[in-house]
Motif scaffolding. Structure first.
Motif, PDB file in Angstrom:
ATOM      1  N   ALA A   3       0.828  -1.207   0.000  1.00 56.47           N
ATOM      2  CA  ALA A   3       0.000   0.000   0.000  1.00 56.47           C
ATOM      3  C   ALA A   3       0.864   1.259   0.000  1.00 56.47           C
ATOM      4  N   ALA A   4       1.998   1.232   0.728  1.00 57.35           N
ATOM      5  CA  ALA A   4       2.891   2.387   0.769  1.00 57.35           C
ATOM      6  C   ALA A   4       3.458   2.715  -0.606  1.00 57.35           C
ATOM      7  N   ALA A   5       3.612   1.681  -1.443  1.00 54.31           N
ATOM      8  CA  ALA A   5       4.136   1.893  -2.786  1.00 54.31           C
ATOM      9  C   ALA A   5       3.150   2.633  -3.691  1.00 54.31           C
ATOM     10  N   LEU A   6       1.901   2.749  -3.245  1.00 55.74           N
ATOM     11  CA  LEU A   6       0.862   3.350  -4.085  1.00 55.74           C
ATOM     12  C   LEU A   6       0.529   4.791  -3.708  1.00 55.74           C
ATOM     13  N   VAL A   7       1.045   5.290  -2.582  1.00 61.42           N
ATOM     14  CA  VAL A   7       0.642   6.613  -2.104  1.00 61.42           C
ATOM     15  C   VAL A   7       1.438   7.720  -2.788  1.00 61.42           C
ATOM     16  N   HIS A   8       0.914   8.943  -2.662  1.00 63.24           N
ATOM     17  CA  HIS A   8       1.572  10.090  -3.296  1.00 63.24           C
ATOM     18  C   HIS A   8       1.610  11.303  -2.363  1.00 63.24           C
ATOM     19  N   SER A   9       1.531  11.061  -1.053  1.00 62.62           N
ATOM     20  CA  SER A   9       1.644  12.153  -0.093  1.00 62.62           C
ATOM     21  C   SER A   9       2.462  11.702   1.101  1.00 62.62           C
ATOM     22  N   VAL A  10       3.137  12.651   1.743  1.00 57.80           N
ATOM     23  CA  VAL A  10       3.961  12.333   2.912  1.00 57.80           C
ATOM     24  C   VAL A  10       3.091  11.814   4.054  1.00 57.80           C
ATOM     25  N   GLU A  11       1.919  12.437   4.261  1.00 54.12           N
ATOM     26  CA  GLU A  11       1.051  12.052   5.368  1.00 54.12           C
ATOM     27  C   GLU A  11       0.602  10.596   5.251  1.00 54.12           C
ATOM     28  N   ALA A  12       0.193  10.180   4.042  1.00 52.56           N
ATOM     29  CA  ALA A  12      -0.238   8.795   3.843  1.00 52.56           C
ATOM     30  C   ALA A  12       0.930   7.832   4.016  1.00 52.56           C
ATOM     31  N   LEU A  13       2.092   8.236   3.557  1.00 55.39           N
ATOM     32  CA  LEU A  13       3.270   7.376   3.693  1.00 55.39           C
ATOM     33  C   LEU A  13       3.626   7.177   5.158  1.00 55.39           C
ATOM     34  N   VAL A  14       3.584   8.252   5.949  1.00 55.56           N
ATOM     35  CA  VAL A  14       3.883   8.136   7.377  1.00 55.56           C
ATOM     36  C   VAL A  14       2.895   7.201   8.058  1.00 55.56           C
ATOM     37  N   ALA A  15       1.609   7.320   7.714  1.00 55.34           N
ATOM     38  CA  ALA A  15       0.586   6.460   8.328  1.00 55.34           C
ATOM     39  C   ALA A  15       0.852   4.988   8.035  1.00 55.34           C
ATOM     40  N   LEU A  16       1.222   4.667   6.809  1.00 54.38           N
ATOM     41  CA  LEU A  16       1.496   3.272   6.451  1.00 54.38           C
ATOM     42  C   LEU A  16       2.804   2.787   7.063  1.00 54.38           C
ATOM     43  N   ARG A  17       3.743   3.687   7.254  1.00 51.47           N
ATOM     44  CA  ARG A  17       4.979   3.309   7.936  1.00 51.47           C
ATOM     45  C   ARG A  17       4.684   2.916   9.391  1.00 51.47           C
ATOM     46  N   VAL A  18       3.709   3.573   9.998  1.00 55.91           N
ATOM     47  CA  VAL A  18       3.299   3.210  11.359  1.00 55.91           C
ATOM     48  C   VAL A  18       2.717   1.793  11.369  1.00 55.91           C
ATOM     49  N   VAL A  19       1.870   1.475  10.377  1.00 59.53           N
ATOM     50  CA  VAL A  19       1.295   0.127  10.290  1.00 59.53           C
ATOM     51  C   VAL A  19       2.404  -0.909  10.087  1.00 59.53           C
ATOM     52  N   MET A  20       3.368  -0.606   9.238  1.00 59.80           N
ATOM     53  CA  MET A  20       4.483  -1.530   9.020  1.00 59.80           C
ATOM     54  C   MET A  20       5.289  -1.726  10.300  1.00 59.80           C
ATOM     55  N   GLY A  21       5.476  -0.649  11.055  1.00 58.81           N
ATOM     56  CA  GLY A  21       6.209  -0.763  12.314  1.00 58.81           C
ATOM     57  C   GLY A  21       5.479  -1.618  13.332  1.00 58.81           C
ATOM     58  N   ALA A  22       4.151  -1.483  13.389  1.00 55.01           N
ATOM     59  CA  ALA A  22       3.358  -2.309  14.306  1.00 55.01           C
ATOM     60  C   ALA A  22       3.455  -3.783  13.923  1.00 55.01           C
ATOM     61  N   SER A  23       3.448  -4.074  12.623  1.00 60.24           N
ATOM     62  CA  SER A  23       3.592  -5.455  12.152  1.00 60.24           C
ATOM     63  C   SER A  23       4.970  -6.000  12.503  1.00 60.24           C
ATOM     64  N   ALA A  24       5.986  -5.180  12.316  1.00 59.13           N
ATOM     65  CA  ALA A  24       7.349  -5.598  12.650  1.00 59.13           C
ATOM     66  C   ALA A  24       7.485  -5.876  14.138  1.00 59.13           C
ATOM     67  N   ALA A  25       6.731  -5.128  14.970  1.00 52.02           N
ATOM     68  CA  ALA A  25       6.775  -5.350  16.413  1.00 52.02           C
ATOM     69  C   ALA A  25       6.270  -6.728  16.792  1.00 52.02           C
ATOM     70  N   LEU A  26       5.388  -7.280  15.997  1.00 50.21           N
ATOM     71  CA  LEU A  26       4.909  -8.647  16.231  1.00 50.21           C
ATOM     72  C   LEU A  26       5.907  -9.674  15.699  1.00 50.21           C
ATOM     73  N   ILE A  27       6.529  -9.376  14.577  1.00 51.22           N
ATOM     74  CA  ILE A  27       7.448 -10.321  13.936  1.00 51.22           C
ATOM     75  C   ILE A  27       8.744 -10.490  14.732  1.00 51.22           C
TER      76      ILE A  27
END
Length: 511
Positions: free
Chosen positions: A87-111
């Motif tokens: 999903a991050a590869a599809l965005v075109h704004s900094v705000e959306a990218l930051v939000a998806l980076r947060v989701v990726m970080g939460a997933s990494a916290a489980l992994i």
């Protein structure tokens, strides 16, 4: 390949993938600055959105994986990580990218804690576990250090979106390997999640990180900044009080009363503080000041990756013979020395004769720290509670990385901006000067149009890099002194092992 080797390969691939993502975006920062019009603060959030979610949630996720099963936790975490990356590869704004980076970080916290927990349960013999942890540590270090190389290779041929697309198939391969090679294990006796502790810890770390990143904008002595630090401090004290009163705390804070445990955690935190801060700045130094391509930048960071990999394995082998104190203390000394050396560079520094030795020294120091310190932390809890022990270890890494990017990046931003204004005041209109102060990318683009801006940008950037490196170097030397004082001289101390064997989970503490 036997099953245990395949299991180790699977966990290392998962750990490498999520740690690759901690730095792969760094080499894309100049592209993000240009294409998304992102200033330095926004770039810090792109990097630290991931790190902050990772650090804030990793303790809780370690308990969840212990309770509900490590195999399904790893599969779910990898699936969520891959989806968010796509999903991050599809965005075109900094705000959306930051939000998806947060989701990726939460997933990494489980992994992340799940991978270390799986290793601790599969490799129960102490020397075998040390070797496995050394291999895992090498994968983690390689992931962090190879991020810029991978990103550079992709950006040589594709847009910045490619650094996120590339992680999707790797995550899918890790899912398939998990289903094929990782056996189920869990600890049904894990207590319920400590929700008050989780909420307050997330608020404390989030407030601290926000305050540091936003400090250059508001001023380090402004009411907003000082209030932010006060709130973060109050929340931290509240977290300690909540955890001490909780029947089943998320983190048994009394563990830190053992100076050997707290010194090991501090060593890991400082090491990753230094590494993440360095990579955030050096990738921009190479691209903005030395005009290297993204690929050229990534390749030039390889000495760090190689040195980390070699020293991580060596550290696991040396600690049983020389003791944790000697190995970690020496590693921290090497790390600090490398940053003091970096603080002396200028824009025309020779890469082969100066930068490469600095990076090798840095990588060797970091590799010697991580594996022995990780083993010291993991000794506190039995294999059945390995998810919690690994989560403490992981939290120290991510806390260090989060604060490293925030502190070093914000310190650099303040010093760079002040120096640039000093050099260019009166030569640019106020609006243009403000934009240049906030963004190295803007200044770089402006330099092609206005004479003298290039030299001013180089001077301001090197000033910020040098002073930031000096601060990190001194911090590492202080960490070295603490390691020599507090860590055990012999990792296999028979008395310490006997005491550990005679205590139950309640006496050892549960995180």
């Amino acid at each position: 390949m036997n099953r245990r080797a395949a299991l180790l390969a699977t966990t290392c691939l998962a750990a490498l993938t999520i740690n690759l993502d901690t730095t792969i975006v760094n080499v894309a920062l100049p592209s993000l600055a240009r294409e998304l019009d992102a200033d330095t603060r926004e770039l810090l959030w792109v990097v630290d959105g991931y790190n902050l979610a990772f650090a804030s949630l990793v303790l809780a996720m370690g308990s969840l994986s212990d309770r509900f099963g490590r195999r399904p936790s790893l599969v779910f975490g990898l699936a969520a990580f891959s989806t968010a990356s796509g999903a991050a590869a599809l965005v075109h704004s900094v705000e959306a990218l930051v939000a998806l980076r947060v989701v990726m970080g939460a997933s990494a916290a489980l992994i992340f804690p799940t991978t270390l927990s799986i290793i601790a349960n599969a490799f129960t013999e102490r020397r075998e576990r040390a070797t496995a942890l050394g291999t895992w540590g090498a994968a983690v270090g390689m992931g962090v250090a190879l991020g810029p190389v991978s990103g550079g290779l992709l950006l040589e041929h594709f847009s910045w979106h490619s650094v996120f697309w590339a992680l999707v198939p790797v995550g899918l391969v890790a899912i398939v390997m998990t289903l094929a090679f990782v056996p189920e294990s869990r600890d049904p006796g894990v207590p319920p999640l400590d929700l008050p502790g989780l909420a307050v810890s997330v608020a404390a770390l989030g407030t601290l990180t926000w305050t540091i990143i936003e400090a250059p904008e508001h001023g380090w002595t402004s009411t907003v900044t000082l209030s932010g630090f006060a709130v973060a401090g109050a929340l931290s004290l509240a977290f300690v009080a909540i955890e001490r009163a909780a029947e089943h705390p998320m983190l048994d804070v009394t563990l830190f009363a053992d100076r050997r445990f707290s010194a090991a955690c501090a060593s890991v935190t400082i090491a990753f503080f230094a590494l993440f801060g360095f990579i955030f700045l050096i990738t921009q130094f190479f691209q903005f000041l030395r005009d290297y391509s993204a690929l050229g930048t990534g390749v030039r960071i390889l000495p760090v990756a190689i040195a980390i990999a070699v020293a991580s394995v060596a550290g696991g082998q040396l600690a049983p013979r020389l003791g944790t104190k000697a190995v970690v203390g020496t590693g921290m000394l090497l790390l600090g020395s490398s940053f003091l050396w970096v603080s002396t560079i200028d824009v025309d520094v020779d890469y082969a004769t100066t930068v490469v030795p600095q990076m090798v020294l840095m990588g060797l120091g970091l590799g010697l720290i991580t594996t022995p310190a990780t083993e010291s932390i993991m000794q506190v809890l039995p294999p059945a509670r390995a998810g919690v022990g690994s989560a403490v270890n992981d939290a120290t890494r991510e806390l260090g990385g989060t604060l490293g990017v925030a502190v070093v990046g914000s310190l650099f931003s303040s010093l760079y901006g002040a120096r640039l204004v000093e050099l260019l005041e009166g030569r640019l209109d106020p609006a243009t000067l403000d934009a240049a102060r906030d963004s190295v990318g803007f200044t770089d683009a402006l330099a092609a149009q206005v004479p003298g801006v290039t030299r001013a940008m180089e001077t301001a950037f090197v000033d910020g890099l040098s002073r930031g490196s000096l601060v990190v170097g001194l911090l590492c030397l202080a960490g070295s002194a603490a390691a020599w004082v507090a860590l055990p001289a012999n990792r296999y101390d028979p008395l310490a092992e006997g005491e550990l064997a005679l205590t139950g989970p309640e006496e050892r503490g549960s995180a």
